[in-house]
Design a protein around this motif. Structure first.
Motif, mmCIF file in Angstrom:
data_model
loop_
_atom_site.group_PDB
_atom_site.id
_atom_site.type_symbol
_atom_site.label_atom_id
_atom_site.label_comp_id
_atom_site.label_asym_id
_atom_site.label_seq_id
_atom_site.Cartn_x
_atom_site.Cartn_y
_atom_site.Cartn_z
ATOM 1 N N THR A 67 -105.361 -87.297 -15.988
ATOM 2 C CA THR A 67 -105.991 -88.484 -16.565
ATOM 3 C C THR A 67 -104.917 -89.538 -16.790
ATOM 4 O OG1 THR A 67 -107.624 -87.081 -17.685
ATOM 5 C CG2 THR A 67 -107.352 -89.320 -18.536
ATOM 6 N N VAL A 68 -105.236 -90.782 -16.483
ATOM 7 C CA VAL A 68 -104.305 -91.885 -16.678
ATOM 8 C C VAL A 68 -104.558 -92.504 -18.048
ATOM 9 C CG1 VAL A 68 -103.659 -94.190 -15.873
ATOM 10 C CG2 VAL A 68 -104.081 -92.369 -14.228
ATOM 11 N N ALA A 69 -103.470 -92.686 -18.798
ATOM 12 C CA ALA A 69 -103.530 -93.364 -20.090
ATOM 13 C C ALA A 69 -102.688 -94.630 -19.985
ATOM 14 C CB ALA A 69 -102.998 -92.449 -21.186
ATOM 15 N N VAL A 70 -103.260 -95.760 -20.391
ATOM 16 C CA VAL A 70 -102.557 -97.040 -20.325
ATOM 17 C C VAL A 70 -102.428 -97.542 -21.761
ATOM 18 C CG1 VAL A 70 -102.521 -99.330 -19.272
ATOM 19 C CG2 VAL A 70 -103.626 -97.439 -18.063
ATOM 20 N N VAL A 71 -101.184 -97.551 -22.258
ATOM 21 C CA VAL A 71 -100.920 -97.888 -23.657
ATOM 22 C C VAL A 71 -99.776 -98.898 -23.757
ATOM 23 C CG1 VAL A 71 -101.750 -95.663 -24.537
ATOM 24 C CG2 VAL A 71 -99.338 -95.931 -23.955
ATOM 25 N N PRO A 72 -99.720 -99.650 -24.875
ATOM 26 C CA PRO A 72 -98.636 -100.628 -25.044
ATOM 27 C C PRO A 72 -97.271 -99.946 -25.065
ATOM 28 C CG PRO A 72 -100.331 -100.945 -26.715
ATOM 29 C CD PRO A 72 -100.636 -99.665 -26.012
ATOM 30 N N VAL A 73 -96.271 -100.595 -24.477
ATOM 31 C CA VAL A 73 -94.915 -100.031 -24.493
ATOM 32 C C VAL A 73 -94.337 -100.044 -25.899
ATOM 33 C CG1 VAL A 73 -94.487 -100.671 -22.086
ATOM 34 C CG2 VAL A 73 -93.674 -102.161 -23.907
ATOM 35 N N ALA A 74 -94.938 -100.839 -26.796
ATOM 36 C CA ALA A 74 -94.466 -100.918 -28.177
ATOM 37 C C ALA A 74 -94.798 -99.651 -28.964
ATOM 38 C CB ALA A 74 -95.077 -102.134 -28.881
ATOM 39 N N GLY A 75 -95.638 -98.792 -28.431
ATOM 40 C CA GLY A 75 -96.055 -97.587 -29.145
ATOM 41 C C GLY A 75 -95.977 -96.357 -28.272
ATOM 42 N N GLN A 76 -96.755 -95.352 -28.665
ATOM 43 C CA GLN A 76 -96.785 -94.087 -27.941
ATOM 44 C C GLN A 76 -98.225 -93.685 -27.669
ATOM 45 O OE1 GLN A 76 -94.760 -91.386 -30.597
ATOM 46 N NE2 GLN A 76 -92.766 -91.911 -29.758
ATOM 47 N N LEU A 77 -98.383 -92.770 -26.743
ATOM 48 C CA LEU A 77 -99.687 -92.199 -26.448
ATOM 49 C C LEU A 77 -100.002 -91.122 -27.475
ATOM 50 C CD1 LEU A 77 -102.175 -91.611 -24.662
ATOM 51 C CD2 LEU A 77 -100.683 -90.150 -23.263
ATOM 52 N N ASP A 78 -101.188 -91.187 -28.047
ATOM 53 C CA ASP A 78 -101.685 -90.149 -28.946
ATOM 54 C C ASP A 78 -102.491 -89.171 -28.087
ATOM 55 O OD1 ASP A 78 -103.225 -88.591 -30.718
ATOM 56 O OD2 ASP A 78 -103.370 -90.214 -32.179
ATOM 57 N N LEU A 79 -101.882 -88.036 -27.773
ATOM 58 C CA LEU A 79 -102.512 -87.074 -26.858
ATOM 59 C C LEU A 79 -103.830 -86.529 -27.406
ATOM 60 C CD1 LEU A 79 -99.280 -85.279 -25.654
ATOM 61 C CD2 LEU A 79 -100.861 -86.568 -24.205
ATOM 62 N N LYS A 80 -103.921 -86.302 -28.701
ATOM 63 C CA LYS A 80 -105.175 -85.810 -29.297
ATOM 64 C C LYS A 80 -106.279 -86.853 -29.150
ATOM 65 C CE LYS A 80 -103.215 -82.582 -32.594
ATOM 66 N NZ LYS A 80 -103.074 -82.181 -33.990
ATOM 67 N N ALA A 81 -105.923 -88.116 -29.360
ATOM 68 C CA ALA A 81 -106.908 -89.193 -29.220
ATOM 69 C C ALA A 81 -107.359 -89.328 -27.763
ATOM 70 C CB ALA A 81 -106.338 -90.512 -29.730
ATOM 71 N N LEU A 82 -106.428 -89.153 -26.830
ATOM 72 C CA LEU A 82 -106.782 -89.212 -25.410
ATOM 73 C C LEU A 82 -107.758 -88.106 -25.066
ATOM 74 C CD1 LEU A 82 -106.461 -90.331 -22.514
ATOM 75 C CD2 LEU A 82 -104.516 -88.761 -22.259
ATOM 76 N N ALA A 83 -107.448 -86.876 -25.475
ATOM 77 C CA ALA A 83 -108.344 -85.748 -25.193
ATOM 78 C C ALA A 83 -109.725 -86.011 -25.782
ATOM 79 C CB ALA A 83 -107.752 -84.454 -25.745
ATOM 80 N N SER A 84 -109.766 -86.467 -27.010
ATOM 81 C CA SER A 84 -111.035 -86.749 -27.681
ATOM 82 C C SER A 84 -111.815 -87.847 -26.956
ATOM 83 C CB SER A 84 -110.756 -87.163 -29.129
ATOM 84 O OG SER A 84 -111.939 -87.503 -29.779
ATOM 85 N N ALA A 85 -111.124 -88.887 -26.501
ATOM 86 C CA ALA A 85 -111.778 -90.012 -25.824
ATOM 87 C C ALA A 85 -112.521 -89.597 -24.567
ATOM 88 C CB ALA A 85 -110.753 -91.091 -25.486
ATOM 89 N N VAL A 86 -111.999 -88.574 -23.874
ATOM 90 C CA VAL A 86 -112.636 -88.143 -22.619
ATOM 91 C C VAL A 86 -113.427 -86.847 -22.791
ATOM 92 C CG1 VAL A 86 -110.975 -89.368 -21.163
ATOM 93 C CG2 VAL A 86 -110.541 -86.979 -21.790
ATOM 94 N N GLY A 87 -113.630 -86.444 -24.036
ATOM 95 C CA GLY A 87 -114.426 -85.248 -24.300
ATOM 96 C C GLY A 87 -113.679 -83.956 -24.044
ATOM 97 N N GLY A 88 -112.354 -84.020 -24.073
ATOM 98 C CA GLY A 88 -111.549 -82.819 -23.840
ATOM 99 C C GLY A 88 -111.070 -82.195 -25.129
ATOM 100 N N LYS A 89 -110.409 -81.045 -24.969
ATOM 101 C CA LYS A 89 -109.892 -80.331 -26.138
ATOM 102 C C LYS A 89 -108.389 -80.477 -26.279
ATOM 103 C CE LYS A 89 -113.598 -77.032 -26.106
ATOM 104 N NZ LYS A 89 -114.080 -75.739 -26.369
ATOM 105 N N ARG A 90 -107.667 -80.381 -25.156
ATOM 106 C CA ARG A 90 -106.203 -80.431 -25.208
ATOM 107 C C ARG A 90 -105.667 -81.372 -24.157
ATOM 108 N NH1 ARG A 90 -103.079 -74.992 -25.422
ATOM 109 N NH2 ARG A 90 -101.605 -76.428 -26.303
ATOM 110 N N ALA A 91 -104.617 -82.068 -24.541
ATOM 111 C CA ALA A 91 -103.942 -82.954 -23.590
ATOM 112 C C ALA A 91 -102.445 -82.754 -23.726
ATOM 113 C CB ALA A 91 -104.304 -84.411 -23.860
ATOM 114 N N SER A 92 -101.774 -82.832 -22.590
ATOM 115 C CA SER A 92 -100.309 -82.779 -22.562
ATOM 116 C C SER A 92 -99.864 -83.697 -21.431
ATOM 117 C CB SER A 92 -99.811 -81.348 -22.328
ATOM 118 O OG SER A 92 -100.288 -80.862 -21.085
ATOM 119 N N MET A 93 -98.604 -84.089 -21.491
ATOM 120 C CA MET A 93 -98.093 -84.936 -20.420
ATOM 121 C C MET A 93 -98.072 -84.134 -19.127
ATOM 122 S SD MET A 93 -97.848 -87.782 -21.824
ATOM 123 C CE MET A 93 -97.188 -88.615 -20.391
#
Length: 165
Positions: A67-93
């Motif tokens: 899954t592609v995540a597009v986030v501001p360079v000023a911050g970081q990717l929240d993996l839990k939020a990404l998983a939740s957004a797509v209806g998943g349980k776990r996310a890792s790089m």
């Protein structure tokens, strides 16, 4: 340092996709420093653009699906939020080599546009607060400026709060 260029018919798969779709964009190039610790922050500085308007493209593994995540360079990717957004349980790089093979781009130059294999895409909701944002044009030292709406349309992206400060 940074210079603006007009639209090009050729170029990277990302710029080809934008041109083919008839999407307005501005191409920005700068001299990439291979020693730079952060590709995104380097881009923001070189272009004189606020880091909250420059977005990085990250590839994550959500329950076995890239899954592609597009986030501001000023911050970081929240993996839990990404998983939740797509209806998943776990996310890792994702493994960097797998991300490069799948997208057709090199790390630090991965664009959400024109990927070899179209992946599910999630754009951080903060993008909608800007008139335009900058994303990788598919090569280190090359950024595309476009509207968040255009990026959302072209990638069929889901807009969700997946970034954190």
């Amino acid at each position: 340092m940074a210079k603006k260029q007009k639209k090009q018919a050729g170029g990277t798969p990302a710029t080809v996709a934008l041109t083919a779709a008839g999407t307005p964009y501005t191409l920005h190039s700068y001299d990439h420093d291979p020693a730079s610790p952060s590709y995104g922050e380097e881009a923001a500085e070189a272009l004189g653009v606020s880091p909250d308007r420059v977005f990085k493209t990250l590839v994550a593994d959500v329950d076995g699906e890239l899954t592609v995540a597009v986030v501001p360079v000023a911050g970081q990717l929240d993996l839990k939020a990404l998983a939740s957004a797509v209806g998943g349980k776990r996310a890792s790089m994702a493994d960097p080599a797998l991300a490069e093979r799948t997208t057709g781009y090199v790390r630090g130059g991965i664009s959400p546009l024109g990927q070899r294999k179209r992946l599910r895409t999630v754009l951080d909701a903060s993008a909608s607060t800007h008139t335009t944002i900058c994303i990788s044009a598919g090569r280190r030292g090359l950024e595309v400026e476009l509207t968040p709406e255009a990026l959302t349309t072209l990638t069929a992206a889901l807009l969700a709060p997946i970034g954190r400060a």
